[in-house]
Each structure stands twice: as C-alpha cells, then as structure tokens.
Design an enzyme around this catalytic site. Structure first.
Site, PDB file in Angstrom:
ATOM      1  CB  ALA A  42       2.062 -10.275   5.071  1.00 44.39           C
ATOM      2  CD  GLU A 102      -2.691  -7.523   0.446  1.00 45.20           C
ATOM      3  OE1 GLU A 102      -3.104  -6.694  -0.171  1.00 45.20           O
ATOM      4  OE2 GLU A 102      -3.135  -7.745   1.582  1.00 45.20           O
ATOM      5  CD  GLU A 161      -5.587  -8.550   4.302  1.00 43.11           C
ATOM      6  OE1 GLU A 161      -6.700  -9.203   3.980  1.00 43.11           O
ATOM      7  OE2 GLU A 161      -4.526  -8.822   4.197  1.00 43.11           O
ATOM      8  N   GLY A 164      -1.722  -6.745   4.543  1.00 46.23           N
ATOM      9  CA  GLY A 164      -1.961  -7.072   5.881  1.00 46.23           C
ATOM     10  C   GLY A 164      -2.032  -5.913   6.748  1.00 46.23           C
TER      11      GLY A 164
HETATM   12  C1  LIG Z   1      -2.530 -13.615   4.573  1.00 47.33           C
HETATM   13  C2  LIG Z   1      -1.933 -12.501   3.839  1.00 47.33           C
HETATM   14  C3  LIG Z   1      -2.089 -11.328   4.128  1.00 47.33           C
HETATM   15  C4  LIG Z   1      -1.464 -10.078   3.827  1.00 47.33           C
HETATM   16  C5  LIG Z   1      -0.690 -10.163   2.573  1.00 47.33           C
HETATM   17  C6  LIG Z   1       0.205  -9.056   2.530  1.00 47.33           C
HETATM   18  O1  LIG Z   1       0.249  -8.177   3.420  1.00 47.33           O
HETATM   19  S1  LIG Z   1       1.138  -8.890   1.315  1.00 47.33           S
HETATM   20  C7  LIG Z   1       2.419  -7.431   1.468  1.00 47.33           C
HETATM   21  C8  LIG Z   1       1.506  -6.422   1.052  1.00 47.33           C
HETATM   22  N1  LIG Z   1       2.288  -5.081   1.261  1.00 47.33           N
HETATM   23  C9  LIG Z   1       3.120  -4.566   0.168  1.00 47.33           C
HETATM   24  O2  LIG Z   1       2.830  -5.145  -0.707  1.00 47.33           O
HETATM   25  C10 LIG Z   1       3.856  -3.499   0.325  1.00 47.33           C
HETATM   26  C11 LIG Z   1       5.055  -3.736  -0.075  1.00 47.33           C
HETATM   27  N2  LIG Z   1       6.122  -2.488   0.189  1.00 47.33           N
HETATM   28  C12 LIG Z   1       5.987  -1.413  -0.605  1.00 47.33           C
HETATM   29  O3  LIG Z   1       5.266  -1.236  -1.328  1.00 47.33           O
HETATM   30  C13 LIG Z   1       7.050  -0.590  -0.033  1.00 47.33           C
HETATM   31  O4  LIG Z   1       8.144  -0.953   0.476  1.00 47.33           O
HETATM   32  C14 LIG Z   1       6.692   0.661   0.842  1.00 47.33           C
HETATM   33  C15 LIG Z   1       6.134  -0.083   2.204  1.00 47.33           C
HETATM   34  C16 LIG Z   1       5.443   1.751   0.192  1.00 47.33           C
HETATM   35  C17 LIG Z   1       8.119   1.516   1.336  1.00 47.33           C
HETATM   36  O5  LIG Z   1       8.545   1.980   0.324  1.00 47.33           O
HETATM   37  P1  LIG Z   1       9.724   2.689   0.275  1.00 47.33           P
HETATM   38  O6  LIG Z   1      10.186   3.252  -1.185  1.00 47.33           O
HETATM   39  O7  LIG Z   1       9.942   3.693   1.341  1.00 47.33           O
HETATM   40  O8  LIG Z   1      11.087   1.745   0.650  1.00 47.33           O
HETATM   41  P2  LIG Z   1      11.409   0.163  -0.009  1.00 47.33           P
HETATM   42  O9  LIG Z   1      10.314  -0.147  -0.998  1.00 47.33           O
HETATM   43  O10 LIG Z   1      12.869   0.596  -0.650  1.00 47.33           O
HETATM   44  O11 LIG Z   1      11.542  -0.707   1.151  1.00 47.33           O
HETATM   45  C18 LIG Z   1      12.282  -0.640   2.150  1.00 47.33           C
HETATM   46  C19 LIG Z   1      12.923  -1.960   2.564  1.00 47.33           C
HETATM   47  O12 LIG Z   1      11.541  -2.549   3.262  1.00 47.33           O
HETATM   48  C20 LIG Z   1      11.468  -3.957   2.664  1.00 47.33           C
HETATM   49  N3  LIG Z   1      10.112  -4.145   2.582  1.00 47.33           N
HETATM   50  C21 LIG Z   1       9.106  -3.349   2.190  1.00 47.33           C
HETATM   51  N4  LIG Z   1       7.737  -3.821   2.553  1.00 47.33           N
HETATM   52  C22 LIG Z   1       8.148  -5.223   3.080  1.00 47.33           C
HETATM   53  C23 LIG Z   1       7.193  -6.352   3.389  1.00 47.33           C
HETATM   54  N5  LIG Z   1       5.848  -6.027   3.550  1.00 47.33           N
HETATM   55  N6  LIG Z   1       7.948  -7.244   3.774  1.00 47.33           N
HETATM   56  C24 LIG Z   1       9.213  -7.491   3.806  1.00 47.33           C
HETATM   57  N7  LIG Z   1      10.203  -6.559   3.506  1.00 47.33           N
HETATM   58  C25 LIG Z   1       9.528  -5.329   2.956  1.00 47.33           C
HETATM   59  C26 LIG Z   1      11.963  -3.667   1.179  1.00 47.33           C
HETATM   60  O13 LIG Z   1      12.182  -4.818   0.385  1.00 47.33           O
HETATM   61  C27 LIG Z   1      13.029  -2.853   1.441  1.00 47.33           C
HETATM   62  O14 LIG Z   1      14.224  -3.541   1.928  1.00 47.33           O
HETATM   63  P3  LIG Z   1      15.610  -3.328   1.554  1.00 47.33           P
HETATM   64  O15 LIG Z   1      16.526  -4.707   2.193  1.00 47.33           O
HETATM   65  O16 LIG Z   1      16.142  -2.393   2.294  1.00 47.33           O
HETATM   66  O17 LIG Z   1      15.786  -3.323   0.209  1.00 47.33           O
END
Ligand SMILES: CC/C=C\CC(=O)SCCNC(=O)CCNC(=O)[C@H](O)C(C)(C)COP(=O)(O)OP(=O)(O)OC[C@H]1O[C@@H](n2cnc3c(N)ncnc32)[C@H](O)[C@@H]1OP(=O)(O)O
Length: 719
Positions: free
Chosen positions: A61, A123, A103, A100
């Site tokens: 998400a 999450e 999921e 998500g």
């Molecule tokens: C009904 C509810 C259903 C679902 C709930 C969910 O899905 S909650 C979200 C679950 N997902 C996560 O927790 C994943 C979060 N992201 C990460 O763990 C890492 O970002 C990832 C995907 C492994 C990538 O890592 P990497 O080291 O390659 O990059 P970085 O972390 O620096 O991220 C790059 C930029 O992307 C932004 N970002 C990452 N994930 C999300 C996201 N899910 N939503 C929005 N934005 C996301 C992150 O903030 C970085 O942004 P920046 O502006 O460049 O700092």
C-alpha cells in the site's frame, strides 16, 4: 496507474506503474480494478498476468496515503474480484512483493517469483496488520506457525523460502514475466476453485493453544507494549477458528483499531524519518544528491578492542578488505581470534564460507599505506588519538580518508594534527558494532563534502542507518544519554531502586532499563569520562564526596560503585548482581538496597515514594529537552535525525517514534509544564530547565515537527 497490453494473443498483461516501488496508491488500485475488469470481459483473453514496472512487482500500500482520507477503490474487494474471476490470474513477482503487494499476489491463482525477489508482510513494522485478506489467506496456504512467524515479525523472505512454504508456485532465474506468461498459457481451462485460497481450510497444528501462547510470549519480549504484533496474532487465530468471511471481519476490526493508533503513526513516522536521515546537507550547500562518495575497496582498523573487532567484521562482511592493526602481540592475537570467530559463526549461520582471506592482522601501521580509508578505534583518550592521527598522516597515502570512532571527542581537534583536515570525519559506531544499526557521522567544520558523502554511503553499505551530526561533546546520542543517566542517578538518591527505574523504563518500551544498560556497557566507561572531565579528582573527599560539582547537582553513586569494584556485568556486580563475571542474568542485589539506604542516611536525604510517571517523565522529557537544545545549536539537522539516533542506537521503543516525536505526541505544552514542575522541585539540575526552543514552540502554539526548524535562530549551524 496500471498499463494494459495483450501478449501471445490470449494473455492480458497488466503492469503496475507507480515508481519507485509501484505502491498501491488510489490511482494504481483504480488502474488494476479497471484493467482486470477489461481482461475478464475481453473474450480473446484467456488468462491474465500481473506484474510491476521497472522489474519491481509491488512495495505494498502507498504509505504516504495513510495520513490522508481514503480515496479510490479499496484493496479488499479488488483482490476478491481477481480471486473470484473465471480466468486464471498469475502474479509475476520481480524484486519485491511486500504488504498489500503480497496480498494482491495471494489473491491471484498462481505466483511466479524471480530468484532474487523478496516477499513479506511487513505491515506490523508500520503498526498495522495485513488487512487486505493477508491474515486469512496466508495461514490457509502455509499453515499457522509459518504465517504467524511472517505476519508477527514482518520479516522479508527469499523466493526460495517462499517456494518451500508454498507461497509461490515457481521460482525462475530468468525473466519472471515471461515465466508467468508461460504458466498462464499452460493453466488455461484448468479448474480455478482449488486455486482460490479463501476456499481452503486452514491446516491446524496439533497444539493450537500452545503455538499461540508461545508466539504471544515472543512478540511481547521483542517489542514490549507494541499493539500490532498482538493484533496480528489475534487475526491469524481467527483464520484458525473462523470461516474466511468471518475471519476477514475480524481482520478489519483489528485493523480499524490499529490504523488510527498513536503507535501506527509513530512507526510510519520512523519509516520516513529513517529514509530522511540519509538525505543529509551541510551549510555550505553540499548535499547527499550533489556530493560524490569515494569508492572504498580497502580499509584499515586501528585497535582491536570491542569496537574495533565489530567494525572490522562489518567491513569484511560488506566485501571490503581490511588491515587490522594493534600495538602488542597479545592484543593482536586475541583480536584475531575474536574477529575470526565472529566471521566464522556468521558464515556458518548463513551456510557460506567465512571470508577470512579478506582481513590481515598486523602490528605495523606501515601496512596501512595503500588503504582507501582508516577507522581509528583506540582507547577514548585525546592524546592517544592525536598521536595515532599524526602517525596516520605520515603513513597513509595523501588522499586516504581518516575516520575516528570516538564517542564524543572533538573531531576537529583530531583533524588539526593531520595533513588533511578535509579528509577527517567521525564514524561513531555503537557496541556491538557488527550488530547495532546506528552510525553517527560527525561532520567536522572542515570535513569535505566528499568525505561526508563517503562516510554516509559506507555506513549504508555496512547496513547501518547513518545520521549526520555536528561536532560537539558527545555528539547527539551521548550528549543526550548523559542527562538521561543523570536523572536516573538522581532518582536513586531520592528514593528509587535501580530495578524500579528500569521496570518503569521497560514498561514504557525501552528494550532494557538504563541501569541494566549501564551494567552491560561497564560502569568504568562513564567513570573514566567523568575523571577526564575533571568531575572526579584529588580534591573530592573520598569519604563524603560532594553532591554538587561544577556549579550543579552531581550524583557520586556510580563513582562509589566503581570504587567498590562493581563495574557491571564484567565484574559480576554492578547495579545488579550476576551469577559470575560476564554473567547476563541481572538480579536485584540486597547489598545495593542497603548501600542506597546508608548513602541517603549519610547525606540526610529522606527517601520518598517515586511513581512510575515521575521516572518516565524525568528520564524521557530531559532527553527531548536536550534534543531541542541540539536543534538550537545546529548539531542535528532535524528532529527526525535525533529520533533515529535514539531508535537505532539507544533501544528507544520504535512504536513511540523517538524522544522528539514522543514530545510532540504528548503535547509540547505538557512537556514544558512538566519540566517546569520538576525544575522547580530541583533547581540545582539545570537540564530540567525547559530549553528556549521548547518555550518558543509552545509560544507558537506547538507547530507540527516539520515546522520546528523555522523557529530555530541558530547562527552557527553545523548541519
Ligand atoms: C489495507 C492495508 C493493506 C496493506 C498495507 C500495506 O501494504 S502497508 C505497506 C507495506 N509495505 C512495506 O512496508 C514496504 C515498505 N518499503 C520498504 O520496505 C522498502 O522501501 C523497499 C520496498 C524494500 C525498497 O527498499 P529500498 O532500500 O530499495 O528503497 P527505499 O526504502 O529507500 O525506498 C525508496 C523510496 O520508496 C518509498 N517507498 C517505499 N515503499 C513505499 C510504500 N509502500 N509506500 C510509499 N512509498 C514507499 C520510500 O519512502 C523511498 O522514498 P524516497 O522519497 O526516495 O525517500
């Protein structure tokens, strides 16, 4: 958004498009919903493949949307529509399927993953649970124990582990989208009912109650007071006991409670704060995105004590060749044995060969002549460190970076004895350095942008959260820690016991209470620092040491303990009692209780009842108060940076965001009022006096944290 294309005549290819991680924003959910409906309607389409743009399936998400009002199609019905469809849908998982994203994949009928992909339901780390059916579908697929593990820890797993658990059907080293298209073509016409996970019965373990009891013990131990892991376990229990539709209701109810909680806000704040910390800038305009780091292939480590050993292990594990230097054969030998042991144990755990060939051990500084960078980790003594830096200037090649692991000494003073002050920077690791995630990068006033960029990037390569901080005594972390410790000591004088203080702090969520931490680190460390700061010396009466030094209240209790040889775990006795020297199990010691009583009697202090609230407020608000001073002094760029130092380096409970976030959540006016109250009671403790910035912020009606910087009138900001 989602792009729609038809391939191989009968396959609809739907591509999630939302860089950088194809998060499921409102626009993406709308795009998927429309594209799937189109594919189901198109009679030429026999099967569907879902993939993500730029070789990334989906990061879950869109976390940025959590703070806004919900818009666009919700995830749950969208995933249901996919699962209930009459055409097979295959998820092509490249790089990541998280939250998500996973999921969504679980709602598809088949899943193909690239061998390098990572999957997980993280999450819980955001204070939530997988509420798009994840807590109900995953247990039906993997069984309860595996689902509980993944959902309550949020850990990411490899494609190979996912295959073993049955989460994916195929793993490919080749192109996952092409493999998914092939699979889709091969399953056209096969019955879909068995592929719908919501139809499955959940396989149950023999001892269902036992499994859940054990998990609850584990989650409470891992993150005391955190709500999300407990809610995750409850949701999985619903998958064990209820039909799918009722389990889904339970999942939704639990999520509703979590979604609006302060803990979820704190954890999501940490997610973004951690990433913001990497985006450093200096007053001269140098920034993370305009300064090029140097390549580091080889590094020297000087000193093989606890810190040097951990640093050497980190460097080798990151693929950097290390030359480790000690001054005497005995220390070199024990350092060599310890480092090799750590590398071997780590390699064994990961089923690989230990990279022992990447480190050489020597007594000669001359061996450092060709390294790209040196990290000095000798004893915390300015004169000693200066002599090391002067020698490094002579030995190392002119463009080698010189870094110090000092935990609080003046980095610029060290730079001044070298021939290259712009190439000198602080890299403050935390013990044990190969485990702890924090790295404070101390930007000296003369450190060049390239030097800062190299230290920050190297930290990231070592798997650390690097935070750029200014050059002041104790930097950010230890400058705040000193005042936190002082409060804890004062509370003992006033009537508390070490275990009472620790229990209150652990209830608040700290991994360990401050006295347990002090015992673990060794009480002699602070003793030496206080001696060096002139707080302990020949003019102090050994029988009746003064409780007032350098113009403020001083607590001699820790010094008295050290004089008795109670140095903490290493001597088997400190604030607690241990089974033996080096023992880990802390037990309250009746001798400490008598010692405190005698001390109070000697100084005429009448012990009073101290509440848990007072312990927590005095310890925690003094941390935030000093954080405000650090911001005013320009030693940290933002409150987020201070919070990340505490979360990753000092065991601060992540679900409380950090001391600055916590102060904002409690309310700055309340923090101000409580500090004023405690300062009135203790006028000889200057650090309880509210900082100017805190007063100014309260005067400005407590603006949000992002606006705090506008209220700082720093003329000498170092960041
Ligand atoms: C009904 C509810 C259903 C679902 C709930 C969910 O899905 S909650 C979200 C679950 N997902 C996560 O927790 C994943 C979060 N992201 C990460 O763990 C890492 O970002 C990832 C995907 C492994 C990538 O890592 P990497 O080291 O390659 O990059 P970085 O972390 O620096 O991220 C790059 C930029 O992307 C932004 N970002 C990452 N994930 C999300 C996201 N899910 N939503 C929005 N934005 C996301 C992150 O903030 C970085 O942004 P920046 O502006 O460049 O700092």
């Amino acid at each position: 958004m989602a792009q729609y294309a038809r391939t191989k005549g009968s396959i609809a290819l739907i591509t999630l498009t939302n860089p950088p991680v194809n998060a499921l924003s409102a626009a993406v959910r709308k795009g998927i919903t429309e594209a799937v409906a189109r594919a189901f309607k198109d009679t030429r389409v026999k099967a569907v493949v879902l993939c993500g743009e730029n070789g990334k399936f989906c990061g879950g998400a869109d976390i940025r949307e959590f703070a806004k009002a919900m818009s666009g199609p919700p995830l749950v019905p969208m995933i249901h529509a996919i699962e209930a469809g009459e055409k097979p849908v295959v998820a092509a998982i490249e790089e990541m399927a998280l939250g998500g994203g996973l999921e969504l994949a679980l709602g598809c009928h088949y899943r193909v993953a690239h061998a390098k992909a990572r999957l997980g339901l993280p999450e819980v780390t955001l204070g939530l649970l997988p509420a798009a059916g994840g807590t109900q579908r995953l247990p039906r697929l993997t069984g309860i124990p595996a689902a509980l593990d993944l959902i309550t820890t949020g850990r990411h797993i490899s494609a190979q582990e996912a295959l073993k658990l049955g989460i994916v059907d195929r793993v490919t080293e080749g192109n996952a989208v092409e493999a998914a298209v092939e699979l889709a073509l091969s399953v056209v016409g096969r019955p879909l009912a068995p592929r719908r996970l919501s139809n499955h019965a959940t396989p149950l373990p023999a001892d269902l109650d036992g499994v859940f009891e054990e998990v609850l013990v584990q989650v409470k131990r891992r993150a005391r007071g955190a709500m999300a892991p407990v809610a995750c376990a409850k949701a999985v229990r619903a998958a064990a006991e209820l039909p799918y539709s009722r389990g889904l209701e339970c999942e939704r109810e639990l999520m509703n409670t979590l979604f609006t909680s302060g803990q979820a806000r704190a954890l999501q704040y940490c997610f973004f704060a951690q990433r913001a910390a990497g985006k450093w800038s200096l007053p001269n305009g140098a920034r993370w995105d305009n300064s090029r780091p140097r390549a580091v292939h080889t590094a020297g480590v000087i000193g093989l004590g606890t810190m040097g050993r951990g640093i050497a292990v980190c460097l080798v594990k990151a693929g950097i060749s290390v030359v480790a230097v000690e001054t005497e054969e005995k220390q070199l030998d024990s350092g060599r044995r310890a480092v090799r042991g750590m590398l071997e144990r780590d390699a064994k755990r990961r089923g690989v060969t230990a990279p022992l060939h990447m480190i050489t051990f020597t007594l000669s500084m001359q061996q450092l002549r060709d390294v790209d960078l040196v990290i000095e980790a000798v004893f915390e003594d300015m004169a000693l460190k200066k002599s090391v830096f002067a020698e490094l200037s002579r030995v190392c090649r002119p463009n080698a970076l010189l870094c110090t692991n000092t935990s609080g000494l003046d980095v610029d003073e060290l730079a001044s004895v070298t021939d290259r002050p712009p190439l000198v920077v602080g890299m403050h690791f935390f013990a044990p350095a190969h485990v702890m995630k924090l790295l404070e990068v101390i930007c000296g006033p003369r450190s060049s942008p390239e030097t800062v960029a190299t230290a920050m990037t190297l930290g990231k390569r070592l798997g650390k959260v690097s935070v750029a901080v200014g050059n002041c005594p104790g930097f950010v972390g230890n400058r705040m820690l000193k005042l936190y410790l002082d409060q804890a000591h004062f509370l003992l004088e006033e009537g508390a016991s070490p275990e009472q203080v620790d229990q209150a702090l652990e209830e608040f969520g700290f991994a360990l209470g401050i006295f347990k931490v002090a015992d673990l680190s060794g009480l002699d460390i602070g003793w030496r620092v206080r001696k060096a700061a002139g707080l302990i010396g020949p003019d102090v009466d050994p029988k009746f040491p003064s409780r007032h030094r350098q113009g403020r209240r001083y607590c001699p209790l820790p010094d008295l303990l050290c004089e008795q040889g109670r140095l903490g775990q290493k001597s088997g006795r400190g604030w607690y009692l241990y089974d033996s020297a080096g023992g880990k199990e802390a037990r309250p010691d009746p001798a400490i209780s008598s010692f405190l009583q005698e001390y109070r009697l000697r100084y005429g202090i009448s012990a009073r009842r101290i509440t848990e609230q007072e312990v927590v407020e005095r310890c925690v608000f003094v941390l935030a108060n000093e954080g405000f001073r650090i911001l005013e002094d320009g030693m940290a760029a933002a409150p987020e940076d201070i919070d990340m130092v505490y979360v990753f380096g000092y065991g601060w409970p992540r679900h409380r965001g950090g001391p600055m976030f916590h102060a904002a959540q409690v309310g700055l006016a309340t923090v101000l009022q409580r500090l004023e109250f405690y300062h009135r009671q203790n006028p000889d403790i200057p650090h309880l006096q509210p900082s100017t910035l805190l007063r100014r912020l309260v005067g400005a009606r407590s603006p949000p944290m992002q606006q705090w910087k506008q209220h700082i009138r720093s003329i000498n900001s170092q960041l």
